[in-house]
Design a protein around this motif. Structure first.
Motif, PDB file in Angstrom:
ATOM      1  N   GLU A  66       0.813  -1.216   0.000  1.00 36.45           N
ATOM      2  CA  GLU A  66       0.000   0.000   0.000  1.00 36.45           C
ATOM      3  C   GLU A  66       0.851   1.272   0.000  1.00 36.45           C
ATOM      4  OE1 GLU A  66      -3.016   0.305  -0.578  1.00 36.45           O
ATOM      5  OE2 GLU A  66      -3.830  -1.703  -0.291  1.00 36.45           O
ATOM      6  N   ASP A  67       1.546   1.558   1.104  1.00 38.34           N
ATOM      7  CA  ASP A  67       2.243   2.845   1.176  1.00 38.34           C
ATOM      8  C   ASP A  67       3.339   2.790   2.240  1.00 38.34           C
ATOM      9  OD1 ASP A  67       2.867   5.437   0.647  1.00 38.34           O
ATOM     10  OD2 ASP A  67       1.036   6.317   1.476  1.00 38.34           O
ATOM     11  N   PRO A  92       2.891   9.385  -1.611  1.00 39.11           N
ATOM     12  CA  PRO A  92       2.646   7.936  -1.621  1.00 39.11           C
ATOM     13  C   PRO A  92       3.777   7.190  -2.329  1.00 39.11           C
ATOM     14  CG  PRO A  92       0.641   9.131  -2.182  1.00 39.11           C
ATOM     15  CD  PRO A  92       1.741  10.150  -2.152  1.00 39.11           C
ATOM     16  N   THR A  93       4.310   6.192  -1.693  1.00 37.34           N
ATOM     17  CA  THR A  93       5.439   5.434  -2.241  1.00 37.34           C
ATOM     18  C   THR A  93       5.257   3.960  -1.925  1.00 37.34           C
ATOM     19  OG1 THR A  93       6.915   7.323  -1.883  1.00 37.34           O
ATOM     20  CG2 THR A  93       7.944   5.174  -2.247  1.00 37.34           C
ATOM     21  N   LYS A  94       5.275   3.133  -2.960  1.00 39.20           N
ATOM     22  CA  LYS A  94       5.149   1.690  -2.756  1.00 39.20           C
ATOM     23  C   LYS A  94       6.490   0.973  -2.865  1.00 39.20           C
ATOM     24  CE  LYS A  94       0.340   0.834  -4.079  1.00 39.20           C
ATOM     25  NZ  LYS A  94      -0.556  -0.025  -4.886  1.00 39.20           N
ATOM     26  N   ASP A 127       5.361   0.878   7.237  1.00 34.29           N
ATOM     27  CA  ASP A 127       4.347   1.425   6.339  1.00 34.29           C
ATOM     28  C   ASP A 127       3.379   2.337   7.092  1.00 34.29           C
ATOM     29  OD1 ASP A 127       2.469  -0.136   7.664  1.00 34.29           O
ATOM     30  OD2 ASP A 127       2.301  -1.631   6.078  1.00 34.29           O
ATOM     31  N   LYS A 128       2.390   2.882   6.358  1.00 37.88           N
ATOM     32  CA  LYS A 128       1.467   3.873   6.939  1.00 37.88           C
ATOM     33  C   LYS A 128       0.162   3.270   7.425  1.00 37.88           C
ATOM     34  CE  LYS A 128       3.269   7.763   4.240  1.00 37.88           C
ATOM     35  NZ  LYS A 128       2.959   8.806   3.229  1.00 37.88           N
TER      36      LYS A 128
END
Length: 464
Positions: A66-67, A92-94, A127-128
């Motif tokens: 996801e992020d 946002p970075t995957k 992650d977020k």
């Protein structure tokens, strides 16, 4: 009763929008909840896992479904530790790829031991997600690396004296490293992988010079797990060769006939209606796809130790006469010779004999393809070992199946005109690890004596 029905209807009309709104909000909230509370940890991968030379970069790949929120990389010499890389993501970075080297200068006043033999690397990622009591998902990877600064040992024992543009050559060499990661000969951007020869530490490799590459350079490359590398340039005598350039008129008869027939047989090309569009699609797009299948099926080289390898001249079609050469650079024009409408390279030779003539395996091997392959028509292909493959195009029928072991003298197919062929003939191709080479060399006993047998004999005198 009427009043009760009227009153119920009015109340219902007020409730419906509220229910719909709540449903929409609930759906949105559910989606956000799924996203915010996903429970999958980030993933971390490293280019080095056991050894490092302290000089080459280590590459770290971090990903989240996801992020990503942040990551941190620290390096330790066993006594002191420094953070070399860290980042908190706003956008946002995957996925994130980070490269770093062993610090040679102090970081925040701390200088790591420049002679350290054991190095620890720690990578953390988060992650977020709101999962785990709003703490999110996290992952970590710890690497215990042994320092190795010694490159592999490598020596070229012998090789073919010369190589011709469009042709092949043989190299036999010795290479040794306890932690060898990659071993190959690079020539004009192609990697030719070796097969172990006679005993451990010795290797044989066929290489090729593509006929459309003006110059040739070959380098033996040995890399270990620590990224130490040894390179040796192999000194061949290069022989230049010119290949024919042809301008061929694409007539309406040709396009409406064979080209249209092939286009209609390919699902992806059936909607092509314009003549020149069909010609280009078949002669370039379809051809590229067909040749990609050939290249992929002819790259493999056995890792088993080869004790000996014997090849006799190929002569697949009895009384066959050559009707088209290898390396022809074909330019197609339509009515106006100054305007090219399609282009192709002919990477085999065409042999013609009687109609439906038997095609014979000149050398034993394993069948690796036995299918209809677009412009090549019915096409068997054989692996003869050491990265050498032969293919037989335009066959009317195929007598072997994928996986069959054929012997010298076996009939493998019959000539025909399937695919992009206007008359009964055999398209005979030879490949070295996915690169098309001049079949004429492999049909010539004198060439085989000088460039294959002689090289093996010289190497056998060295390898005891």
């Amino acid at each position: 009763m009427a009043l009760a029905r009227g009153y119920t209807g009015k109340k219902s009309s007020n409730i419906v929008p509220i229910v719909i709104s709540l449903a929409v909000v609930g759906a949105i909230g559910y989606g956000v909840s799924l996203y915010s509370f996903e429970s999958e940890d980030p993933t971390i991968k490293s280019s080095h896992n056991k050894y490092w030379n302290r000089v080459s970069p280590i590459t770290i790949d971090i990903a989240d479904n996801e992020d990503l929120e942040s990551y941190e990389i620290s390096v330790s010499d066993g006594q002191k530790e420094v953070i070399t890389n860290a980042e908190t993501f706003i956008k946002p970075t995957k996925k994130k790829t980070i490269s770093f080297v062993y610090p040679q200068q102090p970081i925040n006043g701390v200088l790591l031991n420049q002679e350290a033999t054991k190095i620890e690397v720690k990578i953390k990622a988060k992650d977020k997600s709101k999962w785990n009591f709003l703490m999110g998902n996290s992952a970590s990877l710890e690497l215990a690396l042994t320092v190795d600064t010694i490159p592999p040992e490598a020596t070229v024992l012998t090789h073919s004296y010369s190589i011709t543009k469009g042709g092949s050559a043989l190299v036999i060499f010795q290479a040794k490293d306890d932690n060898m990661r990659d071993l190959y000969i690079e020539a004009n951007g192609n990697k030719f992988y070796p097969q172990p020869y006679k005993k451990a530490g010795y290797y044989a490799t066929l290489i090729a010079w593509q006929h459309n590459k003006p110059d040739f350079k070959a380098t033996l490359v040995a890399k270990d797990e620590a990224s130490n590398q040894k390179e040796i340039m192999i000194d061949f005598y290069p022989i230049a060769r010119d290949y024919r350039v042809s301008w061929i008129e694409a007539t309406d008869k040709f396009i409406d006939g064979k080209i249209s027939e092939l286009a209609s047989s390919e699902t992806s090309l059936r909607n092509r209606t314009e003549r020149l569009d069909k010609l280009k699609a078949v002669n370039e797009t379809l051809r590229d796809g067909n040749e990609a299948l050939i290249h992929n099926a002819s790259k493999a080289v056995s890792k088993d130790i080869l004790q000996s390898w014997s090849i006799t001249p190929f002569y697949p079609l009895v009384n066959g006469q050559k009707v088209a050469d290898f390396g022809d650079d074909r330019h197609y024009y339509y009515k106006d010779k100054t305007k090219e409408v399609a282009h192709s390279l002919h990477v085999g030779i065409d042999l013609a004999s009687n109609q439906n003539a038997p095609i014979v395996a000149s050398n034993g091997g394993k069948v690796v393809m036995d299918k209809l392959n677009g412009i090549y028509g019915n096409m068997p292909m054989i692996d003869h070992g050491l990265g050498l493959y032969t293919l037989y195009g335009h066959c009317s029928s195929i007598a072997v199946k994928n996986g069959d072991i054929v012997k010298k003298g076996d009939i493998i197919a019959k000539s025909g005109m399937t695919g992009l062929a206007l008359g009964d003939h055999l398209h005979f191709g030879v490949l070295v690890q996915g690169v098309e080479v001049r079949p004429e060399e492999w049909m010539d006993q004198h060439w085989l004596n000088d460039n294959v047998y002689k090289v093996f004999t010289q190497a056998d005198g060295v390898i005891r």
